[in-house]
Design a protein around this motif. Structure first.
Motif, PDB file in Angstrom:
ATOM      1  N   LEU A 136       0.826  -1.214   0.000  1.00  0.00           N
ATOM      2  CA  LEU A 136       0.000   0.000   0.000  1.00  0.00           C
ATOM      3  C   LEU A 136       0.860   1.264   0.000  1.00  0.00           C
ATOM      4  O   LEU A 136       0.522   2.252  -0.659  1.00  0.00           O
ATOM      5  N   VAL A 137       1.970   1.233   0.709  1.00  0.00           N
ATOM      6  CA  VAL A 137       2.899   2.368   0.703  1.00  0.00           C
ATOM      7  C   VAL A 137       3.490   2.530  -0.694  1.00  0.00           C
ATOM      8  O   VAL A 137       3.562   3.646  -1.233  1.00  0.00           O
ATOM      9  N   ALA A 138       3.905   1.420  -1.300  1.00  0.00           N
ATOM     10  CA  ALA A 138       4.504   1.475  -2.643  1.00  0.00           C
ATOM     11  C   ALA A 138       3.527   2.037  -3.676  1.00  0.00           C
ATOM     12  O   ALA A 138       3.933   2.721  -4.615  1.00  0.00           O
ATOM     13  N   ARG A 139       2.245   1.786  -3.486  1.00  0.00           N
ATOM     14  CA  ARG A 139       1.213   2.288  -4.415  1.00  0.00           C
ATOM     15  C   ARG A 139       0.741   3.702  -4.069  1.00  0.00           C
ATOM     16  O   ARG A 139      -0.121   4.248  -4.752  1.00  0.00           O
ATOM     17  N   GLY A 140       1.263   4.259  -2.979  1.00  0.00           N
ATOM     18  CA  GLY A 140       0.864   5.605  -2.589  1.00  0.00           C
ATOM     19  C   GLY A 140      -0.455   5.666  -1.842  1.00  0.00           C
ATOM     20  O   GLY A 140      -1.020   6.736  -1.639  1.00  0.00           O
ATOM     21  N   LYS A 141      -0.974   4.531  -1.388  1.00  0.00           N
ATOM     22  CA  LYS A 141      -2.254   4.476  -0.669  1.00  0.00           C
ATOM     23  C   LYS A 141      -2.095   4.752   0.824  1.00  0.00           C
ATOM     24  O   LYS A 141      -3.050   5.122   1.487  1.00  0.00           O
ATOM     25  N   LEU A 142      -0.877   4.522   1.344  1.00  0.00           N
ATOM     26  CA  LEU A 142      -0.568   4.797   2.744  1.00  0.00           C
ATOM     27  C   LEU A 142       0.777   5.510   2.823  1.00  0.00           C
ATOM     28  O   LEU A 142       1.643   5.280   1.978  1.00  0.00           O
ATOM     29  N   THR A 143       0.944   6.322   3.841  1.00  0.00           N
ATOM     30  CA  THR A 143       2.262   6.903   4.105  1.00  0.00           C
ATOM     31  C   THR A 143       3.030   5.932   5.006  1.00  0.00           C
ATOM     32  O   THR A 143       2.436   5.037   5.622  1.00  0.00           O
ATOM     33  N   GLU A 144       4.340   6.132   5.114  1.00  0.00           N
ATOM     34  CA  GLU A 144       5.156   5.308   6.022  1.00  0.00           C
ATOM     35  C   GLU A 144       4.636   5.428   7.461  1.00  0.00           C
ATOM     36  O   GLU A 144       4.591   4.454   8.193  1.00  0.00           O
ATOM     37  N   GLU A 145       4.234   6.639   7.843  1.00  0.00           N
ATOM     38  CA  GLU A 145       3.732   6.865   9.195  1.00  0.00           C
ATOM     39  C   GLU A 145       2.434   6.107   9.423  1.00  0.00           C
ATOM     40  O   GLU A 145       2.224   5.514  10.484  1.00  0.00           O
ATOM     41  N   GLN A 146       1.523   6.101   8.447  1.00  0.00           N
ATOM     42  CA  GLN A 146       0.268   5.358   8.573  1.00  0.00           C
ATOM     43  C   GLN A 146       0.535   3.853   8.630  1.00  0.00           C
ATOM     44  O   GLN A 146      -0.135   3.125   9.363  1.00  0.00           O
ATOM     45  N   ALA A 147       1.507   3.403   7.866  1.00  0.00           N
ATOM     46  CA  ALA A 147       1.831   1.974   7.824  1.00  0.00           C
ATOM     47  C   ALA A 147       2.313   1.475   9.186  1.00  0.00           C
ATOM     48  O   ALA A 147       2.021   0.342   9.573  1.00  0.00           O
ATOM     49  N   GLU A 148       3.038   2.318   9.919  1.00  0.00           N
ATOM     50  CA  GLU A 148       3.584   1.915  11.211  1.00  0.00           C
ATOM     51  C   GLU A 148       2.511   1.543  12.224  1.00  0.00           C
ATOM     52  O   GLU A 148       2.742   0.697  13.086  1.00  0.00           O
TER      53      GLU A 148
END
Length: 192
Positions: A136-148
């Motif tokens: 999702l981060v790679a696709r721009g759907k989530l930021t690194e901060e949201q992923a954490e």
């Protein structure tokens, strides 16, 4: 020519978990970390099988081909064992391996354990997580901060064991004097 000046390895249960399914292999110039998954100690067995696969070193050829060959073989063995032993069904593991060559460090990677380099005071991640949130981060759907803090941050999309074949990411990095490379499981990255 690269020279390994220092090395350190450790595994720690930490304060939140009851068990530790991490295993590692350290025999310069080869370094490996694996983080198991699956209940009833199956993850620990899978990660141990993965790191033990490196005990004979790398086969002849390039470091990239050697790392890939050892990891693919480990995947087949883990997969076969998970299919023949009911208590090991569904077991799997991540793996991140580094081979320090004369001019470069070759990293091979499956799962969400990571490799980093600390260069000139800046920590740079070298691997991309094979996880739901990583995609999702790679696709721009989530930021690194949201992923954490995402509730599904532990769901990995690629591991050794679940399938008969596995895709291994391999990349070589030019190293410089003073570089510090770190291989770690998600237990460290999620805490730090």
């Amino acid at each position: 020519m690269l020279r390994i000046a220092e090395q350190f390895h450790a595994s720690d249960l930490g304060r939140q978990r009851q068990g530790n399914e991490d295993n590692y292999f350290v025999r310069a110039p080869l370094f490996v970390v694996a983080d198991g998954m699956g209940g009833a100690q199956a993850g620990e067995v899978a990660s141990e099988m993965a790191v033990e696969s490196f005990d004979g070193g790398l086969p002849d050829g390039t470091p990239a081909d050697g790392l890939m060959s050892v990891i693919e073989d480990a995947n087949r063995r883990i997969h076969d064992r998970s299919r023949t032993e009911a208590q090991r069904a569904g077991m799997g593991t991540t793996v991140t391996a580094a081979y320090v060559g004369e001019q470069e460090v070759t990293i091979a990677h499956v799962g969400d354990s990571r490799a980093y380099v600390l260069r000139d005071g800046e920590l740079t991640r070298l691997t991309r997580d094979h996880s739901l949130v990583g995609e999702l981060v790679a696709r721009g759907k989530l930021t690194e901060e949201q992923a954490e803090s995402h509730p599904q941050r532990s769901v990995i999309t690629r591991a050794l064991g679940p399938e008969p074949a596995v895709q291994v990411d391999v990349q070589a990095y030019q190293a410089r004097p003073g570089d510090l490379f770190l291989l770690c499981s998600d237990g460290l990255t999620s805490m730090v």
